[in-house]
Design a protein around this motif. Structure first.
Motif, mmCIF file in Angstrom:
data_model
loop_
_atom_site.group_PDB
_atom_site.id
_atom_site.type_symbol
_atom_site.label_atom_id
_atom_site.label_comp_id
_atom_site.label_asym_id
_atom_site.label_seq_id
_atom_site.Cartn_x
_atom_site.Cartn_y
_atom_site.Cartn_z
ATOM 1 N N GLN A 42 53.816 -111.974 -29.383
ATOM 2 C CA GLN A 42 52.719 -111.379 -30.501
ATOM 3 C C GLN A 42 51.259 -110.489 -30.075
ATOM 4 O OE1 GLN A 42 49.931 -114.176 -31.608
ATOM 5 N NE2 GLN A 42 51.992 -115.335 -32.876
ATOM 6 N N PRO A 43 51.732 -109.365 -30.902
ATOM 7 C CA PRO A 43 52.502 -109.402 -31.999
ATOM 8 C C PRO A 43 53.389 -109.630 -32.598
ATOM 9 C CG PRO A 43 51.426 -107.078 -31.309
ATOM 10 C CD PRO A 43 50.595 -107.745 -30.814
ATOM 11 N N ARG A 49 50.723 -103.101 -35.060
ATOM 12 C CA ARG A 49 51.010 -102.386 -33.954
ATOM 13 C C ARG A 49 50.320 -100.791 -34.200
ATOM 14 N NH1 ARG A 49 52.683 -103.686 -28.976
ATOM 15 N NH2 ARG A 49 54.347 -105.874 -28.838
ATOM 16 N N TYR A 82 46.191 -108.840 -37.406
ATOM 17 C CA TYR A 82 46.805 -110.103 -36.059
ATOM 18 C C TYR A 82 47.152 -111.352 -36.349
ATOM 19 C CZ TYR A 82 46.790 -105.970 -33.016
ATOM 20 O OH TYR A 82 47.143 -104.810 -31.917
ATOM 21 N N ARG A 136 50.021 -113.519 -37.328
ATOM 22 C CA ARG A 136 50.065 -114.556 -36.900
ATOM 23 C C ARG A 136 50.506 -116.271 -37.512
ATOM 24 N NH1 ARG A 136 45.944 -114.194 -33.817
ATOM 25 N NH2 ARG A 136 46.838 -113.016 -32.149
ATOM 26 N N ARG A 155 51.347 -114.473 -25.487
ATOM 27 C CA ARG A 155 49.900 -114.053 -26.394
ATOM 28 C C ARG A 155 49.993 -114.700 -27.967
ATOM 29 N NH1 ARG A 155 46.833 -110.518 -25.877
ATOM 30 N NH2 ARG A 155 46.804 -108.175 -24.013
ATOM 31 N N SER A 215 44.876 -114.858 -28.226
ATOM 32 C CA SER A 215 44.502 -113.561 -27.871
ATOM 33 C C SER A 215 43.453 -113.312 -29.290
ATOM 34 C CB SER A 215 45.614 -112.607 -27.906
ATOM 35 O OG SER A 215 46.086 -112.232 -26.629
ATOM 36 N N MET A 264 40.374 -110.540 -28.651
ATOM 37 C CA MET A 264 40.746 -108.966 -28.933
ATOM 38 C C MET A 264 39.421 -108.329 -29.881
ATOM 39 S SD MET A 264 42.318 -108.870 -26.462
ATOM 40 C CE MET A 264 42.902 -107.039 -26.482
ATOM 41 N N GLN A 265 39.141 -108.352 -30.630
ATOM 42 C CA GLN A 265 39.015 -107.872 -31.511
ATOM 43 C C GLN A 265 37.470 -107.874 -31.673
ATOM 44 O OE1 GLN A 265 41.619 -108.584 -32.828
ATOM 45 N NE2 GLN A 265 41.789 -106.383 -32.195
ATOM 46 N N ARG A 267 50.867 -100.397 -14.465
ATOM 47 C CA ARG A 267 51.364 -100.756 -15.747
ATOM 48 C C ARG A 267 51.675 -99.473 -16.628
ATOM 49 N NH1 ARG A 267 50.995 -104.519 -19.987
ATOM 50 N NH2 ARG A 267 49.464 -103.493 -20.993
ATOM 51 N N ASN A 312 47.069 -100.167 -25.561
ATOM 52 C CA ASN A 312 46.384 -99.690 -26.260
ATOM 53 C C ASN A 312 45.691 -99.023 -26.131
ATOM 54 O OD1 ASN A 312 44.326 -102.528 -25.844
ATOM 55 N ND2 ASN A 312 46.864 -103.608 -26.402
ATOM 56 N N TYR A 344 42.603 -100.367 -26.139
ATOM 57 C CA TYR A 344 41.354 -101.335 -25.844
ATOM 58 C C TYR A 344 41.677 -101.536 -24.061
ATOM 59 C CZ TYR A 344 41.248 -103.308 -29.773
ATOM 60 O OH TYR A 344 40.344 -104.112 -31.565
ATOM 61 N N GLN A 345 42.325 -101.100 -23.549
ATOM 62 C CA GLN A 345 42.554 -101.268 -21.611
ATOM 63 C C GLN A 345 42.618 -99.889 -21.227
ATOM 64 O OE1 GLN A 345 47.080 -102.645 -22.428
ATOM 65 N NE2 GLN A 345 46.449 -104.316 -22.435
HETATM 66 C C1 LIG Z 1 48.102 -111.206 -30.227
HETATM 67 C C2 LIG Z 1 46.699 -109.756 -30.607
HETATM 68 C C3 LIG Z 1 47.631 -108.832 -29.517
HETATM 69 N N1 LIG Z 1 46.230 -108.087 -30.337
HETATM 70 C C4 LIG Z 1 46.628 -106.334 -29.411
HETATM 71 C C5 LIG Z 1 45.852 -106.188 -27.743
HETATM 72 C C6 LIG Z 1 46.905 -106.570 -26.712
HETATM 73 O O1 LIG Z 1 46.252 -105.678 -26.290
HETATM 74 C C7 LIG Z 1 48.018 -105.285 -28.282
HETATM 75 C C8 LIG Z 1 49.609 -106.405 -27.118
HETATM 76 O O2 LIG Z 1 50.429 -105.407 -26.923
HETATM 77 P P1 LIG Z 1 51.756 -105.860 -25.787
HETATM 78 O O3 LIG Z 1 51.860 -103.910 -26.069
HETATM 79 O O4 LIG Z 1 51.915 -107.139 -26.219
HETATM 80 O O5 LIG Z 1 50.205 -105.443 -25.037
HETATM 81 P P2 LIG Z 1 50.129 -106.187 -23.576
HETATM 82 O O6 LIG Z 1 51.137 -106.356 -22.833
HETATM 83 O O7 LIG Z 1 49.151 -105.898 -22.822
HETATM 84 O O8 LIG Z 1 50.065 -107.260 -23.869
HETATM 85 O O9 LIG Z 1 47.488 -106.581 -29.272
HETATM 86 C C9 LIG Z 1 44.886 -107.955 -30.787
HETATM 87 O O10 LIG Z 1 44.325 -107.213 -30.252
HETATM 88 N N2 LIG Z 1 44.791 -109.164 -31.085
HETATM 89 C C10 LIG Z 1 45.435 -109.740 -31.122
HETATM 90 O O11 LIG Z 1 45.928 -111.133 -32.103
#
Ligand SMILES: Cc1cn([C@H]2C[C@H](O)[C@@H](COP(=O)(O)OP(=O)(O)O)O2)c(=O)[nH]c1=O
Length: 177
Positions: free
Chosen positions: A10-11, A21, A36, A40, A62, A66, A70-71, A111, A115, A117-118
């Protein structure tokens, strides 16, 4: 042991996941939380549910936790995130991979951020706290939650521990049925 396993993320790679995404860099908060969560629900109906009914084990990288986490980076209230995400098809087991903020930040830097956030250096400590809080809220629903502290483990050791937890859960469910 001959167990059929389906692995997903997920996504999702479906239409709602792709949209979520695509919009993550330019959108925030409630819009993303809903997107998101919609992904799901859609994935539960189109991909996960059908495979569970066929007797497969579904592993997703995820899930609900998550969505409950995340939000919060964008200031969305936990009650809103819980109301959106807790009714989704519940997982039989949620595994939380934890680590100290230093080691998580180090791995993320090596790595590369996936996104916005990171990208923020201070986001790691907040996110770890948000995940623990979400797991506590999920636990109040009776969900089975396991933690693996990955701080001093290599990926193979983490995978071994996760596989044991999944097998324990599968055996437990078979015995109970
Ligand atoms: C499932 C999910 C993901 N996300 C976002 C944040 C995650 O970092 C990103 C997933 O992207 P991804 O490239 O899979 O990153 P990671 O390897 O860090 O999991 O999607 C949300 O904001 N809410 C959610 O419910």
């Amino acid at each position: 042991m001959g167990l059929a396993v389906h692995h997903t993320t997920q996504p999702s790679t479906g239409p709602v996941g792709i949209l979520a995404r695509q919009l993550t860099p330019t959108t925030a908060g409630h819009t993303l939380a809903c997107l998101y969560a919609a992904d799901r629900y859609h994935q539960a109906v189109t991909e996960i549910g059908p495979r569970l009914r066929e007797g497969q084990i579904v592993i997703t990288d995820r899930y609900t936790t998550s969505g409950m986490t995340m939000q919060r980076h964008d200031g969305v209230e936990p009650t809103f995130l819980d109301a959106l995400n807790l009714p989704v098809l519940p997982a039989d087991l949620t595994i939380l991979l934890t680590g100290t903020p230093d080691i998580v930040r180090h791995r993320l830097t090596n790595r590369g951020a996936h996104n916005r956030y990171q990208d923020r250096p201070d986001s790691t400590t907040n996110e770890i706290n948000y995940f623990h809080q979400a797991a506590d809220r999920l636990a109040t629903t009776g969900a089975r939650i396991a933690h693996i502290d990955t701080t001093n483990l290599d990926p193979e050791a983490v995978a071994d521990q996760a596989a044991s937890l999944v097998l324990q859960t599968v055996h437990g469910m078979k015995e109970a049925s």
